[in-house]
Scaffold this active site. Structure first.
Site, mmCIF file in Angstrom:
data_model
loop_
_atom_site.group_PDB
_atom_site.id
_atom_site.type_symbol
_atom_site.label_atom_id
_atom_site.label_comp_id
_atom_site.label_asym_id
_atom_site.label_seq_id
_atom_site.Cartn_x
_atom_site.Cartn_y
_atom_site.Cartn_z
ATOM 1 N N PRO A 8 -28.200 -31.098 27.136
ATOM 2 C CA PRO A 8 -28.942 -31.472 25.930
ATOM 3 C C PRO A 8 -29.482 -30.212 25.268
ATOM 4 O O PRO A 8 -30.019 -29.328 25.942
ATOM 5 C CB PRO A 8 -30.081 -32.336 26.480
ATOM 6 N N GLU A 10 -31.794 -29.410 21.927
ATOM 7 C CA GLU A 10 -32.563 -29.909 20.794
ATOM 8 C C GLU A 10 -32.195 -29.159 19.520
ATOM 9 O O GLU A 10 -32.164 -27.932 19.480
ATOM 10 C CB GLU A 10 -34.062 -29.756 21.079
ATOM 11 N N GLN A 69 -32.111 -38.784 27.242
ATOM 12 C CA GLN A 69 -33.216 -38.016 27.802
ATOM 13 C C GLN A 69 -34.542 -38.382 27.129
ATOM 14 O O GLN A 69 -34.629 -38.466 25.902
ATOM 15 C CB GLN A 69 -32.970 -36.520 27.638
ATOM 16 N N CYS A 99 -37.981 -28.232 28.646
ATOM 17 C CA CYS A 99 -38.036 -27.696 27.286
ATOM 18 C C CYS A 99 -39.109 -26.611 27.178
ATOM 19 O O CYS A 99 -40.280 -26.846 27.508
ATOM 20 C CB CYS A 99 -38.334 -28.803 26.283
ATOM 21 N N ASN A 200 -27.580 -24.791 35.976
ATOM 22 C CA ASN A 200 -27.532 -24.648 34.516
ATOM 23 C C ASN A 200 -28.078 -23.283 34.119
ATOM 24 O O ASN A 200 -29.059 -22.812 34.699
ATOM 25 C CB ASN A 200 -28.356 -25.769 33.871
ATOM 26 N N GLY A 201 -27.425 -22.653 33.135
ATOM 27 C CA GLY A 201 -27.920 -21.400 32.588
ATOM 28 C C GLY A 201 -26.916 -20.263 32.648
ATOM 29 O O GLY A 201 -26.360 -19.957 33.702
ATOM 30 N N GLU A 202 -26.647 -19.636 31.494
ATOM 31 C CA GLU A 202 -25.830 -18.425 31.384
ATOM 32 C C GLU A 202 -24.379 -18.594 31.838
ATOM 33 O O GLU A 202 -23.770 -17.653 32.341
ATOM 34 C CB GLU A 202 -26.468 -17.269 32.163
ATOM 35 N N GLY A 224 -24.507 -25.409 28.315
ATOM 36 C CA GLY A 224 -25.157 -25.620 27.027
ATOM 37 C C GLY A 224 -24.620 -24.708 25.959
ATOM 38 O O GLY A 224 -23.609 -24.992 25.310
ATOM 39 N N ARG A 225 -25.265 -23.556 25.762
ATOM 40 C CA ARG A 225 -24.857 -22.646 24.689
ATOM 41 C C ARG A 225 -23.416 -22.164 24.864
ATOM 42 O O ARG A 225 -22.706 -21.949 23.877
ATOM 43 C CB ARG A 225 -25.817 -21.461 24.631
#
Length: 334
Positions: A8, A10, A69, A99, A200-202, A224-225
């Protein structure tokens, strides 16, 4: 079986971008942007507005399940809204404890709740009592607010509260999105909870994914990104896992991406006011520039434009077909 989840995000990964990214393929589950719960019982249309996939069996048009979520800090209010949401048969209900946005944190929501493991337990346990067993109940957390002193306590609290899976964005709130992600903490969390833990992350590349799995000890990864910047990342990860080879031809990827950009632009035009449409396109193109020289050229060409007709003309000049407008489906009032 290792899972890949679309994170997710935002203001970025809404139902339109979820539709486009899951059409490329590779994801087992997507999670919606958070729905803020604060002091009142939301009507069903509020959930449908944020997650229109609820009216399609809680799946994207490509068939990827979408969990919804929730974000808030009041156990009773979250529980009441989770019960309301459960009646719409979501593919899952997820709680946001990650968040880092100041506008969320100043009201005690998101990652700020990681300062109080006992409150995490109260929230999770209250929501657990209202979510039917057949609906997966999950949570997402960061490593803490400023440090990792309470990381394991927070994970234990969420596990004790009844979640069936935990996604861990391996950074603290104050670290925001600055590299690196501390994947080793995912392994530490896995040692103290019995539920599956998602890293999660990078994760920007297939090599990042492999390192993340090795360091975190988790085969389940949320992207994500990296997914926004490279819509083909999940598909390449799947190909490697199946013993295949990865095609590194970015020009071919861009040719495949152009009709998806066209669909994105068409759907954005149907969803948002005209004055906001160009900004949405620029936001995605800005992320795509990381991997595609063509995206850089297109971003520069539309950067100063606001008029939808002008943007459409430039898209066509860059080989992105302009599709006819579609009517925007407005959620019913139920």
């Amino acid at each position: 079986m290792a899972r890949l989840l679309l994170a997710p995000m935002e203001g970025l990964v809404d139902d339109v971008l979820r539709d486009v990214l899951t059409r490329v393929g590779g994801y087992d589950l997507a999670v919606s942007e958070f729905i803020r719960v604060s002091g009142s019982l939301l009507p069903p249309r509020a959930f449908r507005r944020r997650c229109p996939e609820l009216d399609r069996g809680s799946r994207t048009t490509a068939g990827t399940p979408v969990a919804v979520q929730l974000l808030g800090s009041d156990p009773a209010c979250l529980a009441e809204n989770a019960a309301q949401l459960a009646q719409l048969a979501p593919a899952g209900i997820d709680l946001n404890f990650g968040c880092p946005a100041p506008r969320v944190n100043r009201h005690g929501g998101g990652a700020m709740l990681l300062a109080d493991p006992e409150q995490l337990y109260r929230i999770t346990a209250a929501v657990r009592r209202t979510v039917p067993a057949e609906i997966p109940f999950t949570a997402k957390m960061r490593l803490g607010v400023r440090d990792t002193a309470r990381t394991l306590d927070c994970a234990r609290a969420l596990a004790a509260g009844g979640i069936v899976s935990l996604a861990v964005h391996a950074r603290t709130r104050v670290e925001a999105y600055r590299p690196p992600a501390h994947w080793e903490w995912v392994a530490r969390i896995s040692e103290v909870v019995g539920q599956p833990v998602v890293a999660n992350g990078e994760v920007w590349s297939t090599a990042d994914h492999a390192r993340c799995c090795a360091v975190s000890g988790s085969d389940d990864v949320m992207i994500g990104r990296g997914a926004v910047a490279d819509p083909f990342l999940a598909r390449r990860i799947r190909a490697l896992a199946a013993g295949g080879e990865v095609d590194a031809d970015r020009s071919a990827d861009w040719r495949e991406l152009r009709p998806l950009l066209a669909s994105f632009w068409q759907q954005v035009g149907a969803k948002v006011a005209e004055r906001h449409a160009a900004g949405r396109l620029k936001l995605w193109l800005g992320a795509l520039r990381r991997n595609f020289v063509e995206a850089e050229a297109l971003f520069q060409a539309v950067r100063a434009l606001r008029c939808v007709a002008e943007v459409s003309r430039v898209l066509a000049l860059h080989g992105v077909p302009v599709l006819p407008p579609v009517a925007h489906a407005v959620p019913d009032a139920r």
